[in-house]
Design an enzyme around this catalytic site. Structure first.
Site, PDB file in Angstrom:
ATOM      1  N   ARG A  79       0.815  -1.217   0.000  1.00  0.00           N
ATOM      2  CA  ARG A  79       0.000   0.000   0.000  1.00  0.00           C
ATOM      3  C   ARG A  79       0.850   1.268   0.000  1.00  0.00           C
ATOM      4  O   ARG A  79       0.335   2.351  -0.240  1.00  0.00           O
ATOM      5  CB  ARG A  79      -0.941   0.002   1.202  1.00  0.00           C
ATOM      6  CG  ARG A  79      -0.268   0.072   2.555  1.00  0.00           C
ATOM      7  CD  ARG A  79      -1.289   0.040   3.672  1.00  0.00           C
ATOM      8  NE  ARG A  79      -0.657   0.032   4.985  1.00  0.00           N
ATOM      9  CZ  ARG A  79      -1.327  -0.060   6.124  1.00  0.00           C
ATOM     10  NH1 ARG A  79      -2.652  -0.146   6.102  1.00  0.00           N
ATOM     11  NH2 ARG A  79      -0.699  -0.062   7.273  1.00  0.00           N
ATOM     12  N   TYR A 128      -4.320 -14.568  17.209  1.00  0.00           N
ATOM     13  CA  TYR A 128      -3.322 -14.758  16.154  1.00  0.00           C
ATOM     14  C   TYR A 128      -3.084 -16.235  15.846  1.00  0.00           C
ATOM     15  O   TYR A 128      -3.132 -16.654  14.691  1.00  0.00           O
ATOM     16  CB  TYR A 128      -2.013 -14.080  16.545  1.00  0.00           C
ATOM     17  CG  TYR A 128      -0.971 -14.096  15.457  1.00  0.00           C
ATOM     18  CD1 TYR A 128      -1.107 -13.269  14.334  1.00  0.00           C
ATOM     19  CD2 TYR A 128       0.141 -14.924  15.524  1.00  0.00           C
ATOM     20  CE1 TYR A 128      -0.157 -13.279  13.324  1.00  0.00           C
ATOM     21  CE2 TYR A 128       1.095 -14.940  14.523  1.00  0.00           C
ATOM     22  CZ  TYR A 128       0.939 -14.113  13.429  1.00  0.00           C
ATOM     23  OH  TYR A 128       1.882 -14.128  12.425  1.00  0.00           O
TER      24      TYR A 128
END
Length: 208
Positions: free
Chosen positions: A8, A129
């Site tokens: 990004r 996670y």
């Protein structure tokens, strides 16, 4: 191979591309924001438009906020959804976009970067996670079963702690040392040591 670096931040990506180009690699940039669903399809389509095909996909994005991924009583449901979308959604969306092109071309290879946390429980922290990285492995198993007949191989790599900027920024030194002391090699890995099996899985040498 011609590689596309999906990121990004174009400035950081370009700096990496320049470094890799000097080392003799062929690398280009394609935009992807892991938190913007539409960019998964667009990054695949842009790559295919420029190259005519896509043969390999490495699903290397994953995240967890150590200040919010706490024990089950303390972790907010919104954080669960955010982490779910980041770790599972990223693999699903990118793979979904790439597989249709791979099947047309007679096959390909998808590699999911999971984590050793998928196999090892943690006490008092990280409710999200590990289980979500375990789901990344299950996605690979599922996709492999569905598309093996089309020549698409799907595998997972499970790194332990690796010397990346994200680890340095988010993992407390005492926690890292405690986990490192539990490993047979008594040290963290380096990114190149994770990249090596990924390159193998990308190649025809991993055809079976």
């Amino acid at each position: 191979a011609k590689a596309y670096l999906a990121a990004r931040n174009p400035e950081r990506a370009q700096a990496m591309i320049e470094r890799l180009t000097k080392e003799g690699c062929s690398v280009s940039y394609v935009y992807n924001d892991a938190y913007k669903q539409e960019t998964y399809k667009s990054m695949i389509e842009e790559t295919v438009e420029k190259e005519g095909r896509i043969d390999i996909l490495v699903n290397n994005f994953g995240t967890s906020d150590p200040t919010k991924d706490l024990d089950i009583k303390s972790t907010e449901y919104d954080e669960f959804l955010r982490t779910l979308n980041a770790n599972i959604g990223s693999v699903f969306l990118a793979s979904q976009a790439a597989i249709s092109h791979m099947t047309k071309n007679g096959g390909g290879s998808i590699i999911n970067i999971s984590s050793l946390a998928a196999r090892c429980g943690t006490v008092g922290a990280s409710t999200l996670y590990g289980p979500l990285k375990s789901a990344v492995i299950k996605l690979a198993v599922s996709f492999a079963g569905e598309y093996a007949a089309y020549g698409v191989r799907v595998n997972s790599v499970l790194p332990g702690f690796t010397a990346t900027p994200a680890v340095a920024a988010n993992i407390k030194p005492d926690y890292l040392k405690r986990n490192t002391d539990d490993t047979l090699l008594r040290r963290v890995g380096v990114p190149e040591e994770i990249a090596a099996p990924v390159v193998f899985l990308c190649s025809s040498r991993a055809s079976y």
